[in-house]
Design a protein around this motif. Structure first.
Motif, mmCIF file in Angstrom:
data_model
loop_
_atom_site.group_PDB
_atom_site.id
_atom_site.type_symbol
_atom_site.label_atom_id
_atom_site.label_comp_id
_atom_site.label_asym_id
_atom_site.label_seq_id
_atom_site.Cartn_x
_atom_site.Cartn_y
_atom_site.Cartn_z
ATOM 1 N N LEU A 39 0.822 -1.207 0.000
ATOM 2 C CA LEU A 39 0.000 0.000 0.000
ATOM 3 C C LEU A 39 0.858 1.259 0.000
ATOM 4 O O LEU A 39 0.499 2.262 -0.637
ATOM 5 N N LEU A 40 1.976 1.225 0.693
ATOM 6 C CA LEU A 40 2.857 2.393 0.699
ATOM 7 C C LEU A 40 3.552 2.566 -0.650
ATOM 8 O O LEU A 40 3.882 3.696 -1.029
ATOM 9 N N GLU A 41 3.786 1.485 -1.391
ATOM 10 C CA GLU A 41 4.364 1.583 -2.739
ATOM 11 C C GLU A 41 3.432 2.309 -3.691
ATOM 12 O O GLU A 41 3.876 2.905 -4.661
ATOM 13 N N ARG A 42 2.148 2.266 -3.412
ATOM 14 C CA ARG A 42 1.163 2.957 -4.257
ATOM 15 C C ARG A 42 1.022 4.422 -3.867
ATOM 16 O O ARG A 42 0.085 5.091 -4.291
ATOM 17 N N SER A 43 1.903 4.889 -3.043
ATOM 18 C CA SER A 43 1.972 6.276 -2.558
ATOM 19 C C SER A 43 0.695 6.710 -1.831
ATOM 20 O O SER A 43 0.228 7.833 -1.988
ATOM 21 N N LEU A 44 0.151 5.807 -1.035
ATOM 22 C CA LEU A 44 -0.982 6.150 -0.173
ATOM 23 C C LEU A 44 -0.437 6.654 1.156
ATOM 24 O O LEU A 44 0.568 6.161 1.659
ATOM 25 N N SER A 45 -1.101 7.636 1.710
ATOM 26 C CA SER A 45 -0.649 8.168 2.992
ATOM 27 C C SER A 45 -0.991 7.195 4.115
ATOM 28 O O SER A 45 -1.945 6.417 4.011
ATOM 29 N N PRO A 46 -0.228 7.222 5.206
ATOM 30 C CA PRO A 46 -0.545 6.337 6.334
ATOM 31 C C PRO A 46 -1.944 6.593 6.908
ATOM 32 O O PRO A 46 -2.601 5.663 7.367
ATOM 33 N N GLY A 47 -2.410 7.834 6.864
ATOM 34 C CA GLY A 47 -3.757 8.146 7.339
ATOM 35 C C GLY A 47 -4.830 7.478 6.496
ATOM 36 O O GLY A 47 -5.827 6.974 7.029
ATOM 37 N N THR A 48 -4.635 7.460 5.187
ATOM 38 C CA THR A 48 -5.581 6.804 4.289
ATOM 39 C C THR A 48 -5.588 5.292 4.517
ATOM 40 O O THR A 48 -6.654 4.662 4.523
ATOM 41 N N ILE A 49 -4.426 4.732 4.723
ATOM 42 C CA ILE A 49 -4.331 3.295 4.983
ATOM 43 C C ILE A 49 -5.028 2.953 6.301
ATOM 44 O O ILE A 49 -5.802 1.993 6.375
ATOM 45 N N ALA A 50 -4.782 3.751 7.337
ATOM 46 C CA ALA A 50 -5.418 3.508 8.634
ATOM 47 C C ALA A 50 -6.933 3.644 8.527
ATOM 48 O O ALA A 50 -7.673 2.849 9.108
ATOM 49 N N LEU A 51 -7.406 4.642 7.792
ATOM 50 C CA LEU A 51 -8.842 4.839 7.618
ATOM 51 C C LEU A 51 -9.478 3.671 6.874
ATOM 52 O O LEU A 51 -10.594 3.254 7.201
ATOM 53 N N SER A 52 -8.762 3.115 5.913
ATOM 54 C CA SER A 52 -9.316 1.962 5.192
ATOM 55 C C SER A 52 -9.479 0.761 6.116
ATOM 56 O O SER A 52 -10.424 0.002 5.988
ATOM 57 N N TYR A 53 -8.565 0.608 7.068
ATOM 58 C CA TYR A 53 -8.696 -0.491 8.023
ATOM 59 C C TYR A 53 -9.777 -0.215 9.062
ATOM 60 O O TYR A 53 -10.406 -1.136 9.569
ATOM 61 N N VAL A 54 -10.017 1.041 9.381
ATOM 62 C CA VAL A 54 -11.121 1.378 10.290
ATOM 63 C C VAL A 54 -12.451 1.028 9.631
ATOM 64 O O VAL A 54 -13.365 0.538 10.289
ATOM 65 N N TYR A 55 -12.547 1.247 8.326
ATOM 66 C CA TYR A 55 -13.784 0.916 7.622
ATOM 67 C C TYR A 55 -14.028 -0.587 7.538
ATOM 68 O O TYR A 55 -15.159 -1.014 7.339
ATOM 69 N N THR A 56 -12.986 -1.391 7.665
ATOM 70 C CA THR A 56 -13.180 -2.847 7.636
ATOM 71 C C THR A 56 -13.518 -3.409 9.010
ATOM 72 O O THR A 56 -13.792 -4.604 9.130
ATOM 73 N N LEU A 57 -13.497 -2.572 10.043
ATOM 74 C CA LEU A 57 -13.762 -3.035 11.404
ATOM 75 C C LEU A 57 -15.157 -3.661 11.573
ATOM 76 O O LEU A 57 -15.269 -4.728 12.186
ATOM 77 N N PRO A 58 -16.265 -3.066 11.045
ATOM 78 C CA PRO A 58 -17.570 -3.723 11.215
ATOM 79 C C PRO A 58 -17.638 -5.117 10.586
ATOM 80 O O PRO A 58 -18.196 -6.044 11.175
ATOM 81 N N GLU A 59 -17.045 -5.273 9.418
ATOM 82 C CA GLU A 59 -17.057 -6.598 8.783
ATOM 83 C C GLU A 59 -16.272 -7.604 9.614
ATOM 84 O O GLU A 59 -16.723 -8.733 9.847
ATOM 85 N N SER A 60 -15.128 -7.180 10.091
ATOM 86 C CA SER A 60 -14.310 -8.067 10.905
ATOM 87 C C SER A 60 -15.007 -8.407 12.222
ATOM 88 O O SER A 60 -14.961 -9.557 12.671
ATOM 89 N N MET A 61 -15.690 -7.435 12.816
ATOM 90 C CA MET A 61 -16.425 -7.702 14.057
ATOM 91 C C MET A 61 -17.567 -8.664 13.821
ATOM 92 O O MET A 61 -17.819 -9.550 14.640
#
Length: 125
Positions: A39-61
């Motif tokens: 994900l970092l190779e695609r020049s995504l910011s760490p904030g964007t990466i963290a936000l994408s994982y926050v959005y996956t939290l309901p599915e994972s729960m």
């Protein structure tokens, strides 16, 4: 609600909340450490990466709540049996069916929570 019901339910809720929140966080951390390089190779910011994982939290729960219910039930009744609290309760006149009734209601509540987390919270508005 009797004191024994509150005691049993309180123990179950503590373990359930710990596992219902802890398992998805561990799952997300494992996925994040596995994919963060790509994900970092695609020049995504760490904030964007963290936000994408926050959005996956309901599915994972919603995937982990059934396991959390099982863990909470097993790890609540295990120490009760090991410490002879179940034996003391049945010797005091409480039937085993009556003793596990709060756990049955808690499991039904966990099912309703899973329905909400899995279906209603992920619905696009």
């Amino acid at each position: 609600m009797r004191i024994l019901d509150r005691y049993l339910l309180g123990s179950w809720i503590r373990i359930f909340l710990l596992t219902a929140v802890g398992f998805p966080l561990v799952d997300i951390l494992l996925k994040a450490t596995e994919r963060v390089g790509r994900l970092l190779e695609r020049s995504l910011s760490p904030g964007t990466i963290a936000l994408s994982y926050v959005y996956t939290l309901p599915e994972s729960m919603s995937q982990m709540i059934p396991a959390a219910t099982l863990f909470a039930t097993v790890f609540t009744l295990g120490p009760f049996s090991r410490n002879s609290e179940l034996t003391a309760a049945t010797a005091g006149g409480v039937s085993l069916h009556r003793l596990i009734l709060p756990l049955i209601f808690a499991a039904v509540g966990a099912s309703v929570l899973n329905l909400y987390v899995g279906e209603l919270s992920t619905r696009a508005s």
